[in-house]
Design a protein around this motif. Structure first.
Motif, PDB file in Angstrom:
ATOM      1  N   GLN A 109      42.407  31.921  40.503  1.00  0.00           N
ATOM      2  CA  GLN A 109      40.844  31.708  40.424  1.00  0.00           C
ATOM      3  C   GLN A 109      40.449  31.426  39.002  1.00  0.00           C
ATOM      4  O   GLN A 109      39.502  30.323  38.576  1.00  0.00           O
ATOM      5  N   LEU A 165      43.653  36.381  41.172  1.00  0.00           N
ATOM      6  CA  LEU A 165      42.898  36.300  39.830  1.00  0.00           C
ATOM      7  C   LEU A 165      43.410  35.486  38.852  1.00  0.00           C
ATOM      8  O   LEU A 165      42.260  34.662  38.488  1.00  0.00           O
ATOM      9  N   ILE A 170      40.224  44.799  40.422  1.00  0.00           N
ATOM     10  CA  ILE A 170      41.155  44.539  41.575  1.00  0.00           C
ATOM     11  C   ILE A 170      42.167  45.339  41.890  1.00  0.00           C
ATOM     12  O   ILE A 170      42.624  46.384  41.045  1.00  0.00           O
ATOM     13  N   SER A 171      42.707  45.399  43.146  1.00  0.00           N
ATOM     14  CA  SER A 171      44.011  46.320  43.343  1.00  0.00           C
ATOM     15  C   SER A 171      45.239  45.722  42.377  1.00  0.00           C
ATOM     16  O   SER A 171      45.374  44.729  42.158  1.00  0.00           O
ATOM     17  N   TRP A 172      45.919  46.948  41.902  1.00  0.00           N
ATOM     18  CA  TRP A 172      46.758  46.667  41.075  1.00  0.00           C
ATOM     19  C   TRP A 172      48.206  46.412  41.773  1.00  0.00           C
ATOM     20  O   TRP A 172      49.057  47.176  41.932  1.00  0.00           O
ATOM     21  N   ARG A 205      47.946  49.141  33.906  1.00  0.00           N
ATOM     22  CA  ARG A 205      46.642  48.473  33.968  1.00  0.00           C
ATOM     23  C   ARG A 205      46.120  48.652  32.592  1.00  0.00           C
ATOM     24  O   ARG A 205      45.711  47.487  31.981  1.00  0.00           O
ATOM     25  N   GLY A 211      38.455  40.683  34.536  1.00  0.00           N
ATOM     26  CA  GLY A 211      38.834  40.752  36.095  1.00  0.00           C
ATOM     27  C   GLY A 211      39.552  41.894  36.642  1.00  0.00           C
ATOM     28  O   GLY A 211      39.763  42.146  37.759  1.00  0.00           O
ATOM     29  N   ALA A 262      47.102  40.538  44.227  1.00  0.00           N
ATOM     30  CA  ALA A 262      45.787  40.457  43.773  1.00  0.00           C
ATOM     31  C   ALA A 262      45.717  39.964  42.567  1.00  0.00           C
ATOM     32  O   ALA A 262      44.896  39.064  42.154  1.00  0.00           O
ATOM     33  N   ASP A 290      52.580  37.208  37.827  1.00  0.00           N
ATOM     34  CA  ASP A 290      51.859  38.246  38.410  1.00  0.00           C
ATOM     35  C   ASP A 290      52.647  39.541  38.800  1.00  0.00           C
ATOM     36  O   ASP A 290      52.297  40.737  38.667  1.00  0.00           O
TER      37      ASP A 290
END
Length: 472
Positions: A413, A410, A400-402, A451, A396, A406, A443
């Motif tokens: 989820q 994730l 997603i936006s870094w 990333r 995922g 966000a 996070d």
């Protein structure tokens, strides 16, 4: 004008006690718009070294204790001392003594055997109607100060209060050795006189020197300064802090990752107080500092309090300044700081969680080196239950936006879909990324990494066979 001095002996490093003396002397001069003089008392040629002199200068510079005059070196003032000694000989306030070292040792041994205080007996001291022996040709003379025989020498110590010493307790001090070199107590007197020192702020190990120095000053017709003798500092163990026990070089605090502002703030509170104020700038300290609020009792060093204070200053130090301090520490470890991840972002993320610059460098290092997690941590936090969730999270990340928000969404989820609690994913993520169990919010931690680095480090979980209840 108020004139204070710091006069260390360069026989070792600048330690905590000396640094506090320098700080108090400096602050008192600044408080009264006076002058602060640095004087290096280097007449002990056998023990004084250029390295020790430099250590003192480095320590003063690191602490930010700027001096208005100096550094003056006693070894460069020998001709002045000799002139004063000749003047004292001519005035009769000093005399030549031909008692050799062996003869003096024998006298003291006899006195001890008789239960007397070992001391020079004045046999070469000129007195009315006294016939002195013929000077022995083979014995070079020392020069002794003709201490007053009666009365007391007294001063109102600005820390300890009234102190009186009977002159009968003081023998005639040697002020010049047989080789002509002046002694410590004499050089100090001439220096304080010549430099116009008004306040002598120093450790209470000098109290016994003070009556001798006052008597010499009076014999010279010099103004006697005011004295403030600071109490000793005890270590964490309650023992006297000294070069031989517990005291370390001021520059070792730099090496250990302390900020000079924190060390100065801490030293200021060792034996002095301004109400209940614990944290203050050196500007405030100079505005507040006085000698009335120095306690005459011993001060105790508390490493935990210093660590707390240093952590406080780290949280409030400008990020650019921390970058300039942490960068060289990483370079010394062979760590290359790259644009990504941002060292500034790493510092911002961790500055609330560390107590010194070395700890900040420790946590920064894991972002620039792929430090392999310890096997026991992998065994503790990675299992067949967590692997599918880690796979899903890693997949995922690509879409997603870094940013922390966000990434956090994730994580939530993934744990919700697998019916697990947050730590079941957060702890494996921490260990795989940093090799650590304790980190800031996971996070925010992930968002600082590039990333690609995060995906690469999470992939190592796939390279280990999984069986229920065993590490990945």
């Amino acid at each position: 004008m108020i004139r204070t001095r710091f006069a260390p002996s360069p026989t070792g490093f600048l330690h905590v006690g000396g640094a506090r003396t320098a700080l108090f002397s400096w602050a008192y001069a600044r408080r009264h718009a006076g002058s602060f003089i640095l004087r290096v008392e280097d007449t002990d040629l056998a023990r004084s070294t250029p390295q020790a002199v430099q250590a003192i200068l480095d320590g003063m510079n690191w602490l930010g204790l700027d001096y208005d005059e100096g550094p003056f070196y006693q070894t460069q003032r020998m001709s002045r001392y000799r002139v004063v000694i000749e003047q004292m000989l001519a005035a009769g306030s000093a005399y030549r003594c031909y008692m050799g070292a062996e003869e003096l040792d024998q006298l003291r041994e006899t006195q001890r055997a008789q239960g007397l205080k070992p001391r020079y007996d004045g046999r070469w001291r000129p007195e009315p109607d006294k016939v002195l022996p013929t000077p022995p040709a083979a014995v070079p003379a020392v020069v002794r100060f003709r201490n007053p025989a009666a009365g007391v020498v007294a001063w109102d110590d600005l820390v300890k209060g009234r102190i009186e010493i009977a002159n009968s307790e003081l023998d005639d001090l040697v002020i010049a050795r047989a080789d002509g070199s002046p002694t410590y107590n004499f050089c100090v007197v001439v220096d304080d006189w010549d430099m116009g020192i008004t306040h002598v702020i120093r450790g209470d190990d000098h109290v016994n020197n003070t009556p001798r120095q006052i008597n010499i000053l009076r014999a010279l017709g010099a103004q006697v300064p005011l004295y403030a003798h600071l109490s000793m500092i005890l270590g964490d163990d309650g023992q006297k802090l000294s070069k031989r026990h517990g005291a370390v070089s001021v520059m070792q605090y730099d090496e250990a990752g302390y900020l000079p502002a924190a060390v100065c703030n801490y030293l200021a509170r060792l034996g002095w107080s301004h109400g209940d104020d614990e944290v203050f700038s050196m500007q405030q300290f100079c505005q507040w500092f006085d000698l009335d609020h120095i306690t005459p009792s011993a001060a105790q060093f508390n490493s935990e309090k210093l660590n707390w204070l240093n952590a406080h200053y780290l949280r409030r130090t400008d990020t650019a300044r921390l970058l300039a301090l942490v960068g060289p520490r990483l370079a010394a470890r062979g760590v290359t700081v790259t644009a990504e991840p941002s060292l500034a972002a790493i510092i911002e993320l961790h500055r609330e969680r560390v107590t010194n610059l070395n700890e900040l460098a420790d946590v920064a290092e894991v972002f620039y080196r792929d430090l392999q997690p310890k096997a026991e941590l992998l065994a503790k936090h990675l299992s067949s239950e967590t692997l599918p969730m880690l796979r899903e999270f890693a997949a995922g990340l690509a879409g997603i936006s870094w940013e922390a928000a966000a990434i956090g969404a994730l994580i939530k989820q993934c744990v919700a879909r697998h019916g697990l609690k947050m730590p079941r994913l957060a702890m494996p993520l921490r260990v795989l990324l940093t090799g650590l169990e304790q980190t800031p919010s996971v996070d925010a931690l992930i968002a600082v990494f590039p990333r690609s680095v995060v995906i690469e480090r999470l992939a190592r979980a796939e390279r280990v066979a999984v069986s229920p209840g065993s590490p990945v």
